[in-house]
Design an enzyme around this catalytic site. Structure first.
Site, PDB file in Angstrom:
ATOM      1  NE  ARG A 127      -7.572  -8.249  -0.030  1.00 59.51           N
ATOM      2  CZ  ARG A 127      -7.107  -7.394  -0.916  1.00 59.51           C
ATOM      3  NH1 ARG A 127      -6.150  -6.536  -0.593  1.00 59.51           N
ATOM      4  NH2 ARG A 127      -7.589  -7.380  -2.135  1.00 59.51           N
ATOM      5  CE  LYS A 139      -4.411  -1.774   1.130  1.00 65.78           C
ATOM      6  NZ  LYS A 139      -5.524  -1.994   2.053  1.00 65.78           N
TER       7      LYS A 139
END
Ligand code: 7PM
Length: 273
Positions: A254, A220
């Site tokens: 995840r 991210k």
């Protein structure tokens, strides 16, 4: 704690790795349906071989800033992949906020719904309630197209936990048992770097909700801000972030880089044993 996930019962006493499988045409595939399907299925098998405990299948309707994908297009992307993975041995999750996709995906073998909208779309609660699928309830602020422009909170921990508590209550009222639920603070979904760091720093507080915690930090932009690395060079930062999340109470991480994450968690577990 055991998560009821379709016909699976997942033991939450050790951290689980959810591998990300994108079903997205790229410049090579030229939009060829079979190529996209076969590539995704092959990737899924590779992630299982690398130690993934769960697979998350997404037709890319939920990515921040992404172009909206039509219902028809999303179904055409994900259903053949789910059918191809039926009986694969690990639970398969469908990453969608659309109730129609949830219903069709569950019929095609999905054991879990990963909803960045936390079942707020009309009809979504009922679709999951009528199934035996697990659900991940994720927090976000704003709409994916604009949520990163100016995220604002009085108290990010309080607001995210409050929202998730309300969605747990709504899901329970709709007939979804608590042992089918997972919560997720939604890193990067309407959060500044400081908001994301506060959520990760205090992640342990989410354990008070008594449902498993899922953390999605892989590749991210917050990791890009910290390291200065481009998105395809964030594996080391992602592994570090996943390990920190697990140390602070995350039950499921995840990730894109399954093999590396599995190894890091093996070291953590060996020390912890
Ligand atoms: C661009 C930015 C593309 C971010 C894709 C993403 C989460 C998720 C996503 C998460 C749950 C990505 C994200 N992130 N579902 N879906 N939790 N439950 O990295 O953090 O795949 S999309």
């Amino acid at each position: 704690m055991r998560l009821h996930c379709g016909s699976f019962r997942l033991d939450m006493s050790r951290p689980l790795v959810m591998g990300i499988v994108n079903v997205t045409p790229d410049s090579f595939s030229d939009g060829g349906r079979h190529f996209v399907r076969d590539t995704a299925i092959a990737h899924a098998h590779q992630l299982i071989a690398e130690g993934a405990d769960i697979l998350d299948i997404g037709g890319e309707s939920t990515r921040p800033g992404a172009q909206e994908v039509s219902l028809q297009e999303e179904l055409e992307r994900v259903l053949p992949v789910l059918e191809g993975l039926r009986g694969v041995g690990v639970p398969v999750s469908i990453d969608t906020f659309k109730p129609e996709v949830m219903r069709a995906a569950i019929a095609a073998g999905a054991s879990m719904v990963n909803d960045i909208n936390a079942l707020q779309q009309p009809g979504a609660l009922d679709v999951v309630a009528a199934s035996n699928a697990a659900v991940c309830l994720m927090h976000k602020q704003g709409k994916p197209q604009s949520m990163q422009l100016a995220p604002q909170y009085q108290d990010v921990m309080h607001e995210v936990m409050d929202f998730l508590q309300q969605r747990i209550a709504a899901a329970e009222a709709a007939g979804i048992a608590r042992n089918r639920m997972v919560v997720d603070p939604g890193f990067g979904f309407g959060k500044s770097l400081e908001h994301n760091l506060a959520l990760l720093r205090h992640l342990h507080d989410f354990t008070r909700m008594n449902v498993p915690i899922l953390a999605g930090l892989s590749r991210k932009s917050m990791l890009g801000m910290i390291t200065g690395q481009e998105v395809n060079k964030r594996a080391a930062a992602s592994v570090a972030a996943a390990l920190i999340a697990v140390q602070r109470g995350a039950h499921i991480v995840r990730v894109h880089d399954v093999k590396e994450t599995v190894d890091a968690l093996k070291v953590w577990q060996a020390v912890n044993a």
